[in-house]
Design an enzyme around this catalytic site. Structure first.
Site, mmCIF file in Angstrom:
data_model
loop_
_atom_site.group_PDB
_atom_site.id
_atom_site.type_symbol
_atom_site.label_atom_id
_atom_site.label_comp_id
_atom_site.label_asym_id
_atom_site.label_seq_id
_atom_site.Cartn_x
_atom_site.Cartn_y
_atom_site.Cartn_z
ATOM 1 N N GLY A 112 48.801 43.632 35.352
ATOM 2 C CA GLY A 112 49.225 45.023 35.517
ATOM 3 C C GLY A 112 48.041 45.967 35.524
ATOM 4 O O GLY A 112 47.000 45.669 34.919
ATOM 5 N N THR A 157 39.724 47.618 36.682
ATOM 6 C CA THR A 157 40.615 46.529 37.084
ATOM 7 C C THR A 157 40.219 45.934 38.431
ATOM 8 O O THR A 157 39.779 46.657 39.325
ATOM 9 C CB THR A 157 42.078 47.025 37.149
ATOM 10 N N SER A 158 40.408 44.627 38.570
ATOM 11 C CA SER A 158 40.048 43.949 39.825
ATOM 12 C C SER A 158 41.022 44.310 40.947
ATOM 13 O O SER A 158 40.738 44.071 42.110
ATOM 14 C CB SER A 158 40.055 42.434 39.609
ATOM 15 N N GLU A 159 42.179 44.883 40.581
ATOM 16 C CA GLU A 159 43.181 45.204 41.608
ATOM 17 C C GLU A 159 43.140 46.683 42.033
ATOM 18 O O GLU A 159 44.068 47.174 42.658
ATOM 19 C CB GLU A 159 44.581 44.846 41.102
ATOM 20 N N HIS A 240 54.133 37.947 43.842
ATOM 21 C CA HIS A 240 53.186 38.579 42.922
ATOM 22 C C HIS A 240 53.861 39.570 41.966
ATOM 23 O O HIS A 240 54.006 39.269 40.781
ATOM 24 C CB HIS A 240 52.074 39.253 43.756
#
Ligand code: ZN
Length: 353
Positions: A112, A157-159, A240
């Protein structure tokens, strides 16, 4: 001055030329008064410390600093923004939403992530490798819209690219929220948009679509999501999870998750009761879509006639409530292809003569 301040009181103050910053710190604001004050702050009309203090007690937002910054602003200016009471308040909101996501089991492990736009092309976001249930304000990061980290001790965050691509594509998006709520993610794994016409909240506040699977964190994944945010505010990411955006604030982006997850649970229960679900009629849906439009929430069904809302089985196989499929593009392609086939066939026939 009385303790409870209504919208009328504030309007009267403005008419009298009084500053809204003269409200007592312990003033209790009615919801419409709070909204008015928030808009006034956003417009810079009351952007000063005392209004910020007066509204903080009512869990309203702290006014943003006077000067709007962007990724080209100086390091010192960006650091000052990052450490301002305005950003501190937003960082606390990120922690609060993180706790709610974790408490409702919408996130697992370090999964998240959440972001809030704080300038033309800059955003605050959550860090990588920290459980969303246990974040602190000092964990947060400031990034530009390319994902470069500008401030913050922890790594972003990587996202983040997906959040930034949504904000780039949808100028109204002020906040984004991504998580893995199990019932909604079940629909994402099945590649299904939940059926419609059953619960008003879902129809009014969410506009859901499915984006195909790509590796999380890649620009490709963000691109596929961004392609849908013109007409949809809640995207099921195949295999996902879910990502949502709001034109209001981060709590509103989170509310999309609660609404979608509750809806997915409810229709799964309905499906087990052994009777066909009763659905609302096209005029009833049209009523809800009118409310949705007045709230500034996008939906591909806005502007469709009532009859069109119920004609197409593609929108929801089994129960009728729909938008027409995109026949035009397909028809255009087919008719072109047909012309080419016809021309080639004629050439071949001519050579055979
Ligand atoms: Zn994820």
């Amino acid at each position: 001055m009385k303790n409870v301040i209504s919208l009328k009181d504030l309007e009267q103050m403005v008419r009298n030329g009084q500053s809204l910053s003269s409200l007592p710190p312990d003033a209790i604001l009615t919801p419409s008064a709070r909204e008015f004050l928030h808009d006034a702050e956003m417009n810079g009309a009351a952007a000063n410390g005392s209004v910020a203090k007066a509204t903080a007690g009512n869990s309203a937002r702290v006014a943003p600093p006077g000067k709007a910054l962007n990724s080209k602003s100086s390091k010192a200016e960006l650091e000052a923004l990052f450490n301002s009471p305005y950003c501190h308040n937003l960082k606390e909101q990120l922690c609060d939403i993180g706790r709610r996501l974790w408490g409702r089991a919408y996130v697992d492990g370090n999964g998240g992530n959440i972001a809030i736009r704080v300038g033309e092309d800059i955003a605050l976001c959550t860090p990588t490798l920290v459980s969303k249930g246990f974040m602190k304000p000092e964990d947060m990061c400031l990034v530009d819209f390319e994902g470069n980290q500008l401030c913050g001790a922890k790594k972003r965050t990587s996202e983040i690219l997906m959040h930034l691509q949504i904000m780039k594509r949808q100028p109204k998006a002020v906040a984004t929220c991504h998580c893995h709520p199990p019932y909604s993610t079940g629909f994402a794994v099945a590649g299904l948009v939940p059926p419609t016409c059953m619960i008003p909240e879902y129809e009014v506040f969410a506009s859901v679509a499915v984006a195909p699977y790509r590796t999380p964190g890649t620009p490709e994944m963000g691109q596929l999501v961004a392609d849908l945010v013109d007409k949809h505010n809640t995207i099921l990411m195949a295999n996902h999870g879910v990502v949502s955006w709001s034109h209001n604030n981060v709590e509103d982006a989170y509310f999309k998750m609660e609404i979608l997850e509750a809806y997915c649970r409810t229709i799964l229960v309905t499906a087990q009761l052994g009777v066909p679900p009763k659905t609302m009629t096209a005029p009833q849906l049209q009523d809800l879509l009118r409310i949705k439009q007045s709230l500034g929430i996008p939906d591909p069904r806005h502007g469709l006639k009532e009859c069109e809302l119920c004609d197409n089985g593609d929108w929801r196989p089994g129960v009728s409530c729909a938008v027409p499929a995109k026949e035009t593009a397909v028809a255009g392609y087919d008719s072109d292809a047909e012309k080419v086939v016809q021309a080639i066939t004629e050439q071949i026939l001519a050579q055979m003569k």
